[in-house]
Enzyme design. Structure first.
Site, PDB file in Angstrom:
ATOM      1  N   HIS A   1       0.859  -1.191   0.000  1.00 29.25           N
ATOM      2  CA  HIS A   1       0.000   0.000   0.000  1.00 29.25           C
ATOM      3  C   HIS A   1       0.891   1.235   0.000  1.00 29.25           C
ATOM      4  O   HIS A   1       1.732   1.411   0.884  1.00 29.25           O
ATOM      5  CB  HIS A   1      -0.938  -0.005   1.203  1.00 29.25           C
ATOM      6  CG  HIS A   1      -1.994  -1.069   1.114  1.00 29.25           C
ATOM      7  ND1 HIS A   1      -2.381  -1.830   2.206  1.00 29.25           N
ATOM      8  CD2 HIS A   1      -2.736  -1.505   0.058  1.00 29.25           C
ATOM      9  CE1 HIS A   1      -3.326  -2.685   1.819  1.00 29.25           C
ATOM     10  NE2 HIS A   1      -3.549  -2.508   0.524  1.00 29.25           N
TER      11      HIS A   1
ATOM     12  N   GLU B   1       1.866   3.724   3.068  1.00 25.94           N
ATOM     13  CA  GLU B   1       2.408   3.151   4.302  1.00 25.94           C
ATOM     14  C   GLU B   1       3.938   3.190   4.280  1.00 25.94           C
ATOM     15  O   GLU B   1       4.614   2.169   4.174  1.00 25.94           O
ATOM     16  CB  GLU B   1       1.858   1.729   4.475  1.00 25.94           C
ATOM     17  CG  GLU B   1       0.338   1.710   4.583  1.00 25.94           C
ATOM     18  CD  GLU B   1      -0.286   0.321   4.513  1.00 25.94           C
ATOM     19  OE1 GLU B   1       0.466  -0.685   4.517  1.00 25.94           O
ATOM     20  OE2 GLU B   1      -1.534   0.221   4.452  1.00 25.94           O
TER      21      GLU B   1
ATOM     22  N   ARG C   1      -3.288   5.000  -1.872  1.00 29.19           N
ATOM     23  CA  ARG C   1      -3.171   3.646  -1.319  1.00 29.19           C
ATOM     24  C   ARG C   1      -2.904   2.582  -2.389  1.00 29.19           C
ATOM     25  O   ARG C   1      -2.050   1.703  -2.216  1.00 29.19           O
ATOM     26  CB  ARG C   1      -4.470   3.308  -0.576  1.00 29.19           C
ATOM     27  CG  ARG C   1      -4.654   1.841  -0.167  1.00 29.19           C
ATOM     28  CD  ARG C   1      -6.021   1.666   0.477  1.00 29.19           C
ATOM     29  NE  ARG C   1      -6.400   0.262   0.621  1.00 29.19           N
ATOM     30  CZ  ARG C   1      -6.113  -0.485   1.668  1.00 29.19           C
ATOM     31  NH1 ARG C   1      -5.417   0.014   2.678  1.00 29.19           N
ATOM     32  NH2 ARG C   1      -6.514  -1.741   1.739  1.00 29.19           N
TER      33      ARG C   1
ATOM     34  N   HIS D   1       2.903  -3.948   6.801  1.00 30.27           N
ATOM     35  CA  HIS D   1       1.930  -2.880   6.562  1.00 30.27           C
ATOM     36  C   HIS D   1       1.994  -1.860   7.708  1.00 30.27           C
ATOM     37  O   HIS D   1       2.731  -2.024   8.669  1.00 30.27           O
ATOM     38  CB  HIS D   1       0.507  -3.449   6.509  1.00 30.27           C
ATOM     39  CG  HIS D   1       0.242  -4.369   5.369  1.00 30.27           C
ATOM     40  ND1 HIS D   1      -0.667  -4.086   4.377  1.00 30.27           N
ATOM     41  CD2 HIS D   1       0.760  -5.592   5.051  1.00 30.27           C
ATOM     42  CE1 HIS D   1      -0.709  -5.081   3.509  1.00 30.27           C
ATOM     43  NE2 HIS D   1       0.158  -6.009   3.897  1.00 30.27           N
TER      44      HIS D   1
ATOM     45  N   GLU E   1       1.261  -5.131  11.149  1.00 33.22           N
ATOM     46  CA  GLU E   1       0.868  -3.721  11.054  1.00 33.22           C
ATOM     47  C   GLU E   1       1.757  -2.950  12.027  1.00 33.22           C
ATOM     48  O   GLU E   1       1.661  -3.145  13.246  1.00 33.22           O
ATOM     49  CB  GLU E   1      -0.611  -3.531  11.428  1.00 33.22           C
ATOM     50  CG  GLU E   1      -1.596  -4.227  10.496  1.00 33.22           C
ATOM     51  CD  GLU E   1      -1.861  -3.463   9.218  1.00 33.22           C
ATOM     52  OE1 GLU E   1      -1.333  -2.335   9.079  1.00 33.22           O
ATOM     53  OE2 GLU E   1      -2.601  -3.981   8.361  1.00 33.22           O
TER      54      GLU E   1
END
Length: 427
Positions: free
Chosen positions: A183, A186, A241, A311, A385
């Site tokens: 993405h 990020e 994104r 991510h 994440e």
């Protein structure tokens, strides 16, 4: 004279912002507390209009009662949005008051030469810098780094994978796959891939954990899986994104690469509308970036034992399934691995990470690379994440790169060493 003074005061009064106009000169990120289903519908509507960008959750369909929403609002729409929130009694606060200042801080980069400063890995880097770094790293460590071109993006940018290997020869070497930057917005994700590579090379034969990892396994690292989108966040829209593919059916650009893999493709939690942030593409692996990764992993499925996709944001250690509420056969084993990793991060860095199966921990997200890799046969498949939980979100300052990367590195080492033990070749 008095009449002139009164006239000047009145003139300035009428120049003041009215209700619904913007009182701020800066773009902001708002945290909105949604408590009822009616409020959820209102916030869904707001997040789909007024040039806003939904940070968390990823899509309006995930907004429900008792949801915290992070919403980027441009300065010229701030008054309108906050008026709507107040009218409908939606509690909100400003998370970021000046996103332009943070973006400027993220893109400030005095040098592109990895040799020039120890702080190189504590800054964000443009795509051109990262390509330069890939070539330089391969030149500096020819006995440990090999670069492979696995494909190209929609706009024909190269997808380079670095293969890291220890100097100890082993007949049957297993492998780890790590991808970053699926993405575009990020940025801490590619920063981690760079951080991990330099740490691995610098501390090989100095740190026992990384030495064991490199001697036991080849490590494949894809620093930027979505180079077109990443480039676009540096030149045009920091909040972008998706990738940058075009379709004949729509004027909207881009596919969510993490909805484009063949794992319950385009079911609930993905969208078949090209304008949506979670658009799944025209068919599984319709995007060249997803296809390149899938082809590489298919050709290495016998050796790759651990799959890891990086991510942000949210501070979570996740495993399959994302595409279903069904539990994978080795659910308990994967849960134990992420639980142990999260405990180590909490112990060493005093920071809490949520952990668990993706769909149950956050929400359904079909078409994800981690589920696809698991179904391919890579039964140790994870998504990290990274920092933070929303204080800065996608605009994590460079000063926090080191902390975020060290936490992720500790979690990765914890899981990788356990997977090495569990996948030892039988004598």
């Amino acid at each position: 004279m008095k009449a002139l003074l009164i006239w000047a005061v009145l003139l300035n009064f009428y120049k003041l912002p009215k209700t619904g106009d913007c009182a701020s000169t800066h773009d902001q990120v708002l945290s909105i507390q949604v408590t009822t289903h009616q409020q959820a519908d209102i916030v869904k509507n707001i997040s789909s209009q007024y040039e806003t960008v939904l940070w968390s959750p990823t899509s309006p369909e995930y907004i429900g009662a008792h949801t915290e929403v992070h919403l980027f609002v441009p300065a010229n729409k701030l008054g309108t949005v906050t008026d709507l929130l107040q009218t409908h009694h939606l509690t909100h606060q400003v998370l970021l008051d000046n996103t332009e200042e943070l973006i400027e801080m993220q893109t400030r980069n005095e040098s592109s030469d990895p040799r020039s400063s120890a702080s190189y890995y504590e800054r964000y880097h443009s795509l051109e810098d990262i390509y330069y770094w890939i070539n330089k790293t391969a030149q500096d460590y020819p006995d440990m780094v090999k670069v492979t071109l696995i494909g190209s993006s929609y706009e024909k940018r190269p997808l380079y994978v670095l293969k890291l290997s220890g100097r100890q020869e082993r007949a049957e070497k297993r492998a780890i796959w790590i991808d970053c930057g699926i993405h575009a917005r990020e940025w801490i994700s590619p920063a981690f891939c760079l951080w991990f590579v330099q740490y691995s090379l610098n501390f090989y034969n100095l740190n026992n954990d990384i030495t064991e990892m490199l001697n036991s396994m080849d490590i494949y690292v894809l620093p930027v899986m979505n180079p077109d989108g990443y480039k676009y966040t540096w030149t045009t829209n920091r909040m972008w994104r998706k990738n940058r593919s075009m379709s004949k059916e729509s004027n909207c650009v881009g596919t969510d690469l993490n909805r484009n893999f063949d794992a319950n493709w385009c079911t609930k939690g993905a969208s078949n509308r090209p304008c949506d942030e979670i658009y799944c593409g025209q068919f599984p692996e319709s995007e060249p970036e997803a296809e390149a990764v899938a082809n590489f992993l298919r050709s290495h499925k016998d050796s790759v034992k651990l799959y890891l996709s990086i991510h942000s944001y949210g501070q979570m250690l996740l495993f399959p399934y994302s595409c279903s509420n069904e539990e994978v056969p080795n659910h308990a084993e994967l849960f134990e691995l992420v639980q142990e990793a999260a405990m180590k991060v909490r112990r060493y860095y005093r920071n809490n990470y949520k952990y668990g199966a993706s769909a149950k921990t956050i929400y359904l997200a079909p078409g994800g690379s981690d589920d696809w890799a698991y179904n391919l046969g890579i039964h140790y498949s994870f998504t990290f994440e990274l920092e933070d939980r929303g204080r800065y979100g996608f605009l994590l300052p460079p000063s926090l790169i080191s902390k975020a990367c060290n936490e992720a590195l500790l979690a990765l080492k914890s899981i990788a060493l356990r997977v090495i033990q569990k996948t030892q070749p039988q004598p």
